[in-house]
Structure formats: structure tokens, C-alpha cells
Scaffold this active site. Structure first.
Site, PDB file in Angstrom:
ATOM      1  N   HIS A 180       0.588  -4.542   9.030  1.00 20.93           N
ATOM      2  CA  HIS A 180       0.752  -3.428   9.965  1.00 20.93           C
ATOM      3  C   HIS A 180       0.065  -3.732  11.297  1.00 20.93           C
ATOM      4  O   HIS A 180       0.677  -3.625  12.368  1.00 20.93           O
ATOM      5  CB  HIS A 180       0.169  -2.147   9.357  1.00 20.93           C
ATOM      6  CG  HIS A 180       0.298  -0.948  10.244  1.00 20.93           C
ATOM      7  ND1 HIS A 180       1.357  -0.085  10.175  1.00 20.93           N
ATOM      8  CD2 HIS A 180      -0.518  -0.473  11.230  1.00 20.93           C
ATOM      9  CE1 HIS A 180       1.209   0.870  11.073  1.00 20.93           C
ATOM     10  NE2 HIS A 180       0.071   0.657  11.732  1.00 20.93           N
ATOM     11  N   GLU A 181      -1.199  -4.126  11.223  1.00 19.69           N
ATOM     12  CA  GLU A 181      -1.951  -4.416  12.442  1.00 19.69           C
ATOM     13  C   GLU A 181      -1.423  -5.662  13.139  1.00 19.69           C
ATOM     14  O   GLU A 181      -1.461  -5.757  14.371  1.00 19.69           O
ATOM     15  CB  GLU A 181      -3.442  -4.577  12.115  1.00 19.69           C
ATOM     16  CG  GLU A 181      -4.102  -3.330  11.570  1.00 19.69           C
ATOM     17  CD  GLU A 181      -3.982  -2.131  12.505  1.00 19.69           C
ATOM     18  OE1 GLU A 181      -3.938  -2.330  13.737  1.00 19.69           O
ATOM     19  OE2 GLU A 181      -3.918  -0.998  12.003  1.00 19.69           O
TER      20      GLU A 181
ATOM     21  N   HIS B 266       1.309  -4.627  15.536  1.00 20.49           N
ATOM     22  CA  HIS B 266       0.773  -4.174  16.824  1.00 20.49           C
ATOM     23  C   HIS B 266       0.305  -5.362  17.670  1.00 20.49           C
ATOM     24  O   HIS B 266       0.608  -5.450  18.864  1.00 20.49           O
ATOM     25  CB  HIS B 266      -0.414  -3.235  16.592  1.00 20.49           C
ATOM     26  CG  HIS B 266      -0.056  -1.936  15.953  1.00 20.49           C
ATOM     27  ND1 HIS B 266       0.989  -1.145  16.367  1.00 20.49           N
ATOM     28  CD2 HIS B 266      -0.633  -1.262  14.916  1.00 20.49           C
ATOM     29  CE1 HIS B 266       1.047  -0.053  15.629  1.00 20.49           C
ATOM     30  NE2 HIS B 266       0.087  -0.101  14.736  1.00 20.49           N
TER      31      HIS B 266
END
Length: 352
Positions: A20-21, A24
Site C-alpha cells: 500500500h505504502e 504512494h
């Protein structure tokens, strides 16, 4: 509870957060945004290394992580700060984390289906001789269920699930010879058949050979099914049919994954079940993160759109600190909810 399954569950959950990170982080870099720190885990730093303008760190709590960008919630004179980027770039960066979680869920399912030889298909292969639901203006052999009462049919078990709801009158859409055929207000209820202990609809589902395109389609359909489960769960929560006490946090999720593995008949079944659950959780994280709630990515996207509209109409740039205050308040409430859920998770485990 086997410690090996617990460790595997923690590692898998950690991978979901990292991916997920990483979403980003990757899009931020591609958009030219300055990333000050990329962290795996939360809490005190165990290891860190500066590479270029970014600090990479490993922290002691295995749940969570973050991608800290310059000027994320405040004004910054740095030209490459997050808040100084075009609205579309910021939106892409915010959506990227959930997108990566969804893709990860899809990839996990595709890997799990890699060894499949065939799939049960929502396609009618045959009827019982006394089945009343076949005919020119009814169902026919080869019909693929497309939707029932507006609900898409992703897997064969969806047919029975949605036919069992309501009063027996259903709006069906089937794919027949490549075209959609509608059967509106079609009376469809299970019937008693001689020699059967339970009521049946009187048709048999087919088998589909698992070629690669078919595996890809079933992986996609399974992932979409996961999304529907999440949406239905949210509806149950909003309607009050389930409460906050029924929610599970990181501790509860790890416990469920480990328990799933422990209850499996073989190690292979355990690994399959754990990763299948992991794929569902990946999709769950993707959708939950996009809810329009402050502090979540969806809340940030929502406020980004509101800010963009206000600035477009008034032609005045808003101070990002006000948005920061909203997200800070949302984060406090979110942390309180997480603490409550974690307490319930631990209490359930201890009192088992």
C-alpha cells in the site's frame, strides 16, 4: 495456535501494508514529489538509511508504515512539496495505495488458481427431466447466469445465494449464444424431487476448463466478489445489523489467518486458505481506505476535490493547514476506534 501460522500471518499482513505504502511512494516519485521518509512498520526506529533525499526506515511495530512527503498537510516553500502539485497528481498519489492493494489481491488469487485444472461455472450443463424451468421462454442448456435481481454473478455459488433471497420472483439475465437474454419476474423456487433429501432447482452447473484466460477471468471475478463482500459488510454496519464490536483490527486479522491455517486438513490447504484470506483482506484494505473519512486516503481525495472546487470558484488558494486540522481530528478518532477494536480482538483471543 501454531506460532508458525501466526508468524506467516504477521508477515503477510505486513506485506499488504508495505505494498500500500509502496503505491504512494512510487507514484509520488513518478510525479516528482519529494518523499522525505519511507517507513515499514510503526513506532521506534530499528534501522534507517538515507538514500538520496529519502530516509528509508524499519520500525519495531510490524503493523503499518508510511510514506512521508514534504508539505503533506501544511504550506511549504519547497516546489516539489505535495501541496504544491497539481490536484490530479495529488489524487493519483492518494489513490495509488488502494490501487496497489487491489492489484495485490488479484495477483494472489491468480497465483492460487495457477494449478487449477477446471472451475465450476455458473453455466447450466443439464436439467433434471422433471425440471419446470427449462423451455423456449425459460432457461436452456448453455445459459450462463449474468445477473440475478441486478446482482452480477461472479461465481457459481452466487446463483444459489441470490435465488434464495426474496419471494421467488426474480429478474434474470443470462448469456445465451453471446447475447444477453432477460427473463423478468421469473418464478424460480426450489422444488422437492423424488429421491432427494433437500429441495433443488432442478438444473446442474457445468465445468469450465482452466485455460489461462479462464484463470484470469475467474481471478478477476473472485476479486470483484471480495469487493462485494466488503460493500455488503459496510451496509450491515451502517444498518446496525452488526456493531463496531464485531469489527476486527490487525490483531484479530492475524488471529483469523492463523486459526484458518490451523484448522486446515493439510499444510498445503492451510497455506491456500491463509493466502486466500490474505487476498480478501487486501481488497478490504483497498476499499476501506477509499471511504470518504478524514485521515483515510478516500477522505483526503474527497477534501482535495472540495478544496479544488472552492479554489476554482473563489480563485483564492486555501491554506492547507485547515485540511491538516480535519485530518488530525480524523486520525485521533481513527486511533481511538483502532484501540477499541484491538482491545476487543485481544479480549476474544484471551477468553477463547
Amino acid at each position: 495456535m501454531s506460532i508458525l501460522y501466526v508468524i506467516l500471518a504477521i508477515l503477510l499482513f505486513g506485506v499488504l501494508i508495505i505494498v500500500h505504502e509502496l503505491g504512494h511512494f512510487t507514484v509520488a516519485k513518478l510525479c516528482g514529489v519529494k518523499v522525505e521518509e519511507f517507513a515499514v512498520g510503526m513506532g521506534p526506529v530499528l534501522f534507517q538509511r538515507q538514500k538520496g533525499e529519502t530516509m528509508y526506515s524499519l520500525r519495531c511495530v510490524p503493523f503499518g508504515g508510511f510514506c512521508a512527503m514534504a508539505g503533506e498537510d501544511e504550506h511549504s516553500d519547497e516546489p516539489r512539496a505535495f501541496t504544491n502539485q497539481a490536484a490530479w497528481k495529488r489524487a493519483l498519489i492518494l489513490v495509488a495505495g488502494s490501487f496497489m492493494n487491489f492489484v495485490l489481491g488479484l495477483v494472489i488469487v491468480l497465483v492460487l488458481y495457477a494449478g487449477a485444472a477446471a472451475f465450476r461455472a455458473p453455466v447450466i450443463a443439464d436439467f433434471r427431466p422433471d425440471c419446470p424451468y427449462q423451455g423456449e421462454d425459460a432457461l436452456q442448456v448453455g445459459d450462463r447466469f449474468y445477473s440475478i435481481d441486478g446482482h452480477r454473478i461472479y461465481q457459481y455459488q452466487d446463483v444459489g445465494d441470490f435465488l434464495s433471497k426474496g419471494d421467488g420472483n426474480h429478474d434474470l439475465v443470462v448469456i445465451r449464444e453471446g447475447k444477453k437474454v432477460r427473463l423478468e419476474n421469473f418464478r424460480f423456487v426450489p422444488l422437492e424431487y423424488e429421491g432427494e433429501s433437500q429441495k433443488l432447482y432442478g438444473f446442474y452447473m457445468g465445468i469450465e476448463e482452466a485455460t489461462f484466460p479462464v484463470k484470469l477471468r475467474y481471478a478477476w471475478n473472485t476479486t470483484m466478489e471480495f469487493g462485494r463482500w466488503v460493500w455488503m459488510g459496510l451496509q450491515e454496519l451502517v444498518s446496525g445489523n452488526v456493531g463496531v464490536q464485531d469489527m476486527a483490527g490487525p490483531v484479530g486479522i492475524v488471529g483469523m489467518m492463523a486459526e484458518t491455517g490451523e484448522n486446515a486438513a493439510t499444510t498445503a490447504d492451510a497455506l491456500y486458505s491463509i493466502f486466500y484470506l490474505g487476498a480478501f483482506i487486501a481488497v478490504n484494505l483497498a476499499m476501506m481506505n477509499m471511504l470518504p473519512i478524514p485521515a483515510l486516503d478516500g477522505g483526503r481525495v474527497f477534501l482535495l476535490l472540495v478544496t479544488w472546487l472552492i479554489e476554482t470558484v473563489t480563485r483564492r488558494k486555501l491554506n492547507p493547514k485547515y485540511e491538516g486540522y480535519i485530518h488530525a481530528a480524523g486520525m485521533i478518532l481513527l486511533l481511538a476506534l483502532m484501540a477499541f477494536v484491538m482491545f476487543n480482538d485481544i479480549f476474544r483471543i484471551v477468553t477463547k
